[in-house]
Motif scaffolding. Structure first.
Motif, short mmCIF file in Angstrom:
data_model
loop_
_atom_site.label_atom_id
_atom_site.label_comp_id
_atom_site.label_asym_id
_atom_site.label_seq_id
_atom_site.Cartn_x
_atom_site.Cartn_y
_atom_site.Cartn_z
N SER A 129 -8.14 36.43 0.42
CA SER A 129 -10.31 36.43 -0.30
C SER A 129 -10.24 35.28 -0.30
N ARG A 130 -10.01 33.71 -0.64
CA ARG A 130 -10.02 32.44 -1.15
C ARG A 130 -10.82 31.88 0.45
N ILE A 131 -10.64 32.09 1.41
CA ILE A 131 -11.09 32.54 3.28
C ILE A 131 -11.87 33.08 3.61
N GLU A 132 -12.02 34.41 3.21
CA GLU A 132 -13.61 34.75 3.61
C GLU A 132 -14.61 34.27 3.08
N LYS A 133 -13.91 34.09 2.15
CA LYS A 133 -15.36 33.57 0.16
C LYS A 133 -15.72 31.93 1.73
N TYR A 134 -15.48 31.11 2.10
CA TYR A 134 -15.53 30.04 2.49
C TYR A 134 -15.78 30.44 4.26
N ILE A 135 -15.56 30.90 4.71
CA ILE A 135 -15.45 31.27 5.99
C ILE A 135 -17.31 30.49 6.32
N PRO A 136 -18.32 31.01 5.59
CA PRO A 136 -19.67 30.73 5.88
C PRO A 136 -19.40 29.42 5.37
N GLN B 48 0.83 -1.29 -0.46
CA GLN B 48 -0.14 -0.06 0.06
C GLN B 48 1.16 1.46 -0.02
N VAL B 49 0.17 1.95 -1.01
CA VAL B 49 0.80 3.31 -0.99
C VAL B 49 0.11 4.50 0.47
N GLU B 50 1.84 4.54 0.97
CA GLU B 50 1.71 5.21 3.19
C GLU B 50 0.95 6.90 2.06
N MET B 51 0.01 7.02 2.35
CA MET B 51 -1.40 7.83 1.91
C MET B 51 -0.48 9.30 3.74
N LYS B 52 -0.03 10.77 3.36
CA LYS B 52 -0.04 11.60 3.96
C LYS B 52 -0.73 11.63 4.89
N LYS B 53 -1.12 12.42 6.09
CA LYS B 53 -2.01 12.73 6.57
C LYS B 53 -2.49 13.75 6.36
N HIS B 54 -3.66 14.17 7.28
CA HIS B 54 -4.01 15.98 6.67
C HIS B 54 -2.66 16.43 7.59
N SER B 55 -2.64 16.10 8.66
CA SER B 55 -2.15 17.17 9.67
C SER B 55 -0.26 16.87 8.91
N ASP B 56 -0.55 16.30 7.37
CA ASP B 56 1.52 16.71 7.23
C ASP B 56 1.42 17.91 6.21
N TYR B 57 0.09 18.28 5.91
CA TYR B 57 0.05 19.63 5.33
C TYR B 57 0.20 20.53 5.85
N ALA B 58 0.19 22.02 5.29
CA ALA B 58 0.70 23.25 5.99
C ALA B 58 -0.61 23.85 5.64
N ILE B 59 -0.81 24.10 6.86
CA ILE B 59 -1.77 25.33 6.82
C ILE B 59 -1.87 26.41 6.57
N PRO B 60 -1.86 27.10 5.07
CA PRO B 60 -1.57 28.23 5.02
C PRO B 60 -0.74 29.66 5.89
N ILE C 225 -7.88 23.73 2.07
CA ILE C 225 -5.43 23.68 2.19
C ILE C 225 -5.27 23.83 0.73
N PHE C 226 -5.85 22.92 0.00
CA PHE C 226 -5.14 22.88 -1.28
C PHE C 226 -5.22 24.22 -1.78
N TYR C 227 -6.80 24.17 -1.73
CA TYR C 227 -7.13 25.37 -2.47
C TYR C 227 -6.97 27.04 -2.11
N ILE C 228 -6.88 26.63 -1.28
CA ILE C 228 -6.12 28.29 -0.39
C ILE C 228 -4.24 28.31 -1.14
N SER C 229 -3.51 27.66 -0.80
CA SER C 229 -1.89 27.15 -0.68
C SER C 229 -1.68 27.51 -2.30
#
Length: 198
Positions: free
Chosen positions: A180-187, A125-137, A166-170
């Motif tokens: 502006s991407r963050i603001e759009k998706y806060i709700p 199996q491919v060891e997938m990155k955990k979401h915690s491995d991704y840097a928060i912008p 995280i991907f979309y914002i980054s």
């Protein structure tokens, strides 16, 4: 050596192909020579070993390709496997620009398919990155400090939804665009929704 099982339900895909007809036909024969079962998944010919996806044939504007579902585990002695984007974790492609390349690489292609089958036989199996491995912008982190309930709502989302945000914002190159991407998706985040949820 037995041949793979050709699936007549997939013939229309190959018949309708405009751009890569000859290339697809050659790739199909090569893959079937490797004793895989032909299926149709994700709107493309997909080849399986004991029900496990091994390789898929697909075409793009500039190239056609064999996509190895667990390509990240292959040794790649010829350095021909390509990771489509940095976010793709397991799959890798071998790309072709014309039928001659496929003819020239036939034995190499078969060796990669054989190795991919061995990966499945071994149950690797491919060891997938955990979401915690991704840097928060940084901009999102700042927004969490400003609105604590946003962090709680974000952390309550499924890992896949968190990753998508995280991907979309980054991906935005400028800080202003990330904000502006963050603001759009806060709700959406506060409502516990993913990017595509209504």
């Amino acid at each position: 050596m037995t041949r793979g099982i050709r699936n007549p339900k997939i013939d229309p895909f190959f018949r309708k192909a405009d751009k890569w007809k000859e290339e697809f036909a050659k790739l199909r024969e090569i893959v079937l020579d490797c004793e895989l079962v032909e299926d149709f998944k994700w709107m493309h010919p997909c080849y399986t070993y004991e029900g496990k996806n091994v390789v898929l044939i697909h075409g793009f504007k500039e190239y056609c390709a064999l996509l190895f579902h667990k390509g990240a585990l292959l040794k790649d002695p010829h350095g021909i496997l390509i990771q489509q984007t940095e976010n793709v974790q397991a799959a890798r492609q071998i790309r072709f620009a014309n039928a001659e390349e496929i003819d020239e690489m036939q034995l190499i292609i078969k060796s990669y398919i054989d190795e991919a089958i061995e990966v499945e036989k071994a149950g690797l199996q491919v060891e997938m990155k955990k979401h915690s491995d991704y840097a928060i912008p940084e901009e999102l982190d700042n927004k969490f400090a400003e609105i604590p309930e946003l962090r709680s709502a974000f952390e309550a989302l499924t890992p896949g939804r968190q990753r998508a945000y995280i991907f979309y914002i980054s991906q935005a190159k400028q800080s202003k665009t990330r904000e502006s991407r963050i603001e759009k998706y806060i709700p959406h985040i506060l409502a516990g929704k993913g990017m595509d949820d209504e």
